[in-house]
Design a protein around this motif. Sequence first.
Motif, PDB file in Angstrom:
ATOM      1  N   HIS A   1      15.704  26.138  47.817  1.00 44.91           N
ATOM      2  CA  HIS A   1      15.197  25.137  48.738  1.00 44.91           C
ATOM      3  C   HIS A   1      14.803  23.851  48.019  1.00 44.91           C
ATOM      4  N   ARG A   2      14.621  23.951  46.694  1.00 45.20           N
ATOM      5  CA  ARG A   2      14.165  22.778  45.943  1.00 45.20           C
ATOM      6  C   ARG A   2      15.204  22.379  44.911  1.00 45.20           C
ATOM      7  N   PRO A   3      15.288  21.083  44.630  1.00 38.99           N
ATOM      8  CA  PRO A   3      16.262  20.621  43.631  1.00 38.99           C
ATOM      9  C   PRO A   3      16.095  21.292  42.281  1.00 38.99           C
ATOM     10  N   SER A   4      14.847  21.613  41.897  1.00 43.50           N
ATOM     11  CA  SER A   4      14.624  22.241  40.594  1.00 43.50           C
ATOM     12  C   SER A   4      15.304  23.597  40.514  1.00 43.50           C
ATOM     13  N   THR A   5      15.300  24.355  41.626  1.00 44.40           N
ATOM     14  CA  THR A   5      15.972  25.653  41.647  1.00 44.40           C
ATOM     15  C   THR A   5      17.486  25.474  41.711  1.00 44.40           C
ATOM     16  N   VAL A   6      17.924  24.474  42.465  1.00 38.69           N
ATOM     17  CA  VAL A   6      19.360  24.209  42.578  1.00 38.69           C
ATOM     18  C   VAL A   6      19.961  23.890  41.210  1.00 38.69           C
ATOM     19  N   LEU A   7      19.200  23.190  40.381  1.00 36.91           N
ATOM     20  CA  LEU A   7      19.720  22.782  39.083  1.00 36.91           C
ATOM     21  C   LEU A   7      19.945  23.954  38.142  1.00 36.91           C
ATOM     22  N   LEU A   8      19.430  25.138  38.508  1.00 31.77           N
ATOM     23  CA  LEU A   8      19.706  26.332  37.709  1.00 31.77           C
ATOM     24  C   LEU A   8      21.174  26.745  37.835  1.00 31.77           C
ATOM     25  N   ALA A   9      21.815  26.364  38.951  1.00 34.70           N
ATOM     26  CA  ALA A   9      23.146  26.865  39.276  1.00 34.70           C
ATOM     27  C   ALA A   9      24.232  25.933  38.758  1.00 34.70           C
ATOM     28  N   ASP A  10      25.402  26.527  38.551  1.00 35.28           N
ATOM     29  CA  ASP A  10      26.567  25.740  38.150  1.00 35.28           C
ATOM     30  C   ASP A  10      27.129  24.959  39.340  1.00 35.28           C
ATOM     31  N   ARG A  11      27.154  25.616  40.500  1.00 37.34           N
ATOM     32  CA  ARG A  11      27.645  24.958  41.699  1.00 37.34           C
ATOM     33  C   ARG A  11      26.714  25.276  42.865  1.00 37.34           C
ATOM     34  N   VAL A  12      26.933  24.543  43.968  1.00 37.71           N
ATOM     35  CA  VAL A  12      26.096  24.687  45.152  1.00 37.71           C
ATOM     36  C   VAL A  12      26.997  24.899  46.362  1.00 37.71           C
ATOM     37  N   ALA A  13      26.580  25.825  47.255  1.00 38.94           N
ATOM     38  CA  ALA A  13      27.265  26.027  48.531  1.00 38.94           C
ATOM     39  C   ALA A  13      26.298  25.672  49.646  1.00 38.94           C
ATOM     40  N   LEU A  14      26.761  24.866  50.593  1.00 36.87           N
ATOM     41  CA  LEU A  14      25.933  24.458  51.727  1.00 36.87           C
ATOM     42  C   LEU A  14      26.296  25.315  52.935  1.00 36.87           C
ATOM     43  N   LEU A  15      25.293  26.001  53.481  1.00 37.67           N
ATOM     44  CA  LEU A  15      25.482  26.858  54.648  1.00 37.67           C
ATOM     45  C   LEU A  15      24.951  26.123  55.874  1.00 37.67           C
TER      46      LEU A  15
ATOM     47  N   VAL B   1      19.333  34.181  31.049  1.00 39.03           N
ATOM     48  CA  VAL B   1      19.756  35.368  31.796  1.00 39.03           C
ATOM     49  C   VAL B   1      20.992  35.060  32.627  1.00 39.03           C
ATOM     50  N   LEU B   2      20.984  33.910  33.292  1.00 39.49           N
ATOM     51  CA  LEU B   2      22.096  33.551  34.171  1.00 39.49           C
ATOM     52  C   LEU B   2      23.382  33.300  33.403  1.00 39.49           C
ATOM     53  N   ALA B   3      23.275  32.986  32.113  1.00 43.23           N
ATOM     54  CA  ALA B   3      24.482  32.750  31.314  1.00 43.23           C
ATOM     55  C   ALA B   3      25.307  34.020  31.158  1.00 43.23           C
ATOM     56  N   ASP B   4      24.679  35.186  31.319  1.00 44.11           N
ATOM     57  CA  ASP B   4      25.379  36.462  31.120  1.00 44.11           C
ATOM     58  C   ASP B   4      25.605  37.232  32.417  1.00 44.11           C
ATOM     59  N   THR B   5      25.374  36.594  33.538  1.00 41.14           N
ATOM     60  CA  THR B   5      25.517  37.323  34.802  1.00 41.14           C
ATOM     61  C   THR B   5      26.140  36.419  35.852  1.00 41.14           C
ATOM     62  N   THR B   6      26.595  37.033  36.938  1.00 38.67           N
ATOM     63  CA  THR B   6      27.108  36.297  38.092  1.00 38.67           C
ATOM     64  C   THR B   6      26.003  36.294  39.138  1.00 38.67           C
ATOM     65  N   ALA B   7      25.574  35.108  39.556  1.00 38.73           N
ATOM     66  CA  ALA B   7      24.369  35.029  40.372  1.00 38.73           C
ATOM     67  C   ALA B   7      24.579  34.205  41.634  1.00 38.73           C
ATOM     68  N   LEU B   8      23.928  34.665  42.703  1.00 36.16           N
ATOM     69  CA  LEU B   8      23.841  33.924  43.957  1.00 36.16           C
ATOM     70  C   LEU B   8      22.361  33.676  44.213  1.00 36.16           C
ATOM     71  N   ILE B   9      21.971  32.404  44.294  1.00 37.63           N
ATOM     72  CA  ILE B   9      20.560  32.040  44.345  1.00 37.63           C
ATOM     73  C   ILE B   9      20.289  31.215  45.596  1.00 37.63           C
ATOM     74  N   VAL B  10      19.438  31.727  46.483  1.00 39.27           N
ATOM     75  CA  VAL B  10      18.991  30.923  47.617  1.00 39.27           C
ATOM     76  C   VAL B  10      17.983  29.915  47.098  1.00 39.27           C
TER      77      VAL B  10
END
Length: 637
Positions: A589-603, A578-587
């Motif tokens: 907390h866990r490395p497993s979820t972070v690995l879904l993203a292409d890049r990471v932003a630290l707030l 799904v993420l391959a066809d969309t632009t996504a912003l994902i909050v």
Amino acid sequence: MATTPAPTRATTKDHSAVRTLLRLWPYVRPVRTRLFTAAFVAVLASCTGLVIPLVLKWMVDGPVADRDPAGVWLGALYLLLLGLAEALLFGLRRWLVARPLSHVEAEMRADLYRHLQRLPVAFHDRWASGQLLSRGTTDLMLLRMFLAFPLTFLLVNGVTILVGVAIMLMQDWSLGLVILVPAIPVMVTCVIFEKRYALVARRAQDQVGDLTTVVEEGVLGIRIIKGFGRHRSQARAFRELSGTLRGTELRKAKLLATIWAVIVTLPELAIGAALVLGAVQVADGELSAGTLVAFLSTALALRWPVDSIGFLLAMSQEAATSTERYFEVMDEEPESRAGTAATRGSTAATRADTIASRADTTTTSAGTTPTHAGTTPTSVSITATRSEDSGLRFHHVRFRYPDAPEDSPPLLDRIDLHIRPGESMALVGATGSGKTTLTALVPRLHEVTSGRITLDGQDITAMSREELRSRVAVAFEEPTLFSAAVGENVLMGAGGGAGTVELERALAVAQADFVYRLPQGTDTQVGEQGHSLSGGQRQRLALARAVVGKPRFLVLDDPLSALDVHTEAAVEAALRDVLADTTALIVAHRPSTVLLADRVALLSGGRITAVGTHHELLRSNAEYAHLMAGTDEEEGG
């Protein structure tokens, strides 16, 4: 314990009840013909009743004095016909008002509900839900009752009293003056009563809202209450609020009893005095027996119109406070369908800030832009291109909650972040860093304080909310389901043309195949708040709702926090497609979820302090490595 929010608490402002009630006119205007007709019919019925004493005078001074049985029977027939006419006219009045007033109540309730849907999230954060429920139920019921009865009978009884007093003065002016003696003290009492009762009535209605909030929270939170054995403390809180409301209601009853004592006792004393004086005049031959009977009958006929003054004033004051409470909500500024001129003006101003910010970070040697601490330099073009504004972009965004002090620091400060088309960006930060708030700015659940957010180069404040939210789908960490079928809950995220195929696809992505094992499958009713399902099941359905419409932009607020490890892995695998066809912003907390993203932003500290891949930030940013090590994995933001 829930309490009424400050904006709705009763005040001592001197608001005219009449001026307040006039705000109901737009709702009453469509049915004004029937209401005016009903009022005329009621006045006619009341005046018909005042003819009865005149018939009695004719009977006493005529057929009775002349010992004429035929005349007595004729008079009795007149009285019967007058009584029937009065009853039929009052019945006609009730029939005339029943249907239109139920329509007025329904229209007001529908308008209130529509308006609540359009009010910003900040409003709902401030207001207790019980206060809104009481305005949509109890207050509107009081308004319907006021329009059906007190509004009409304040006019009817006023006319009746004037006509009745005129008839009594025509019968005998001296007795009429005796009857009028209590008029001044009664009017003074009414003025004092009206002012005092208005304050107590408002206080009681606010307390009803508080009590409604406690009941609602007790029902929705019954699992927590039982789980922690807090039923006694909740019952105690309920008893305290209920006792407070009881005291206020007793205060209302005391005021009513006081005015009733005055407006019942003084007229009764006046009638007694008129009876004694009239009897003396009849004995002296100065007044006929029929005239005295007619006078006393008229005075007794006016007892109800006079006695009802306190009751009608009380209901009118309650209706006025209900109207005030209703319009307190209706006067709140709704979300605009598109950006206002002021918003667009501030957006133009912040563009200059953004350009200046870019200029500060642009170096002329080597044509690179230094990134924040912990990121690797990225090559950019000095001349902006259209691709730079594609995707989801935050331009120098600041955010402070509307009710926060003006001198308080913003929760989000100078956020500059670009999520390229088709890219997934994970947003990571400590608890309370503002991650959830940042994601809420994209669908405009909150409005930016300054700066701007663009989707494919278009400012989101220049779009209507319908258009914006058709492009952006959201899934919140705390999923909310409605009392509807599973399929209805999921398809709520689709535009309108989605059907079984899209539903099955979304359920597959969310690994929500458990729905097929429910009693009626996707037609199974999930119950209020979805509490018949587990937390993980509710979260998967919320995720399915977010992806069912194949949105161009996807905002996910830690959407997998309630899932077990194996289910989470399966959902992540399906989400990647799904993420391959969309632009996504994902909050995340866990490395497993972070690995879904292409890049990471630290707030951190209200600002984006680092942007890079997961592995880059692990190596170069100590705060990020600390978060991913599991020392701060609490949910929040």
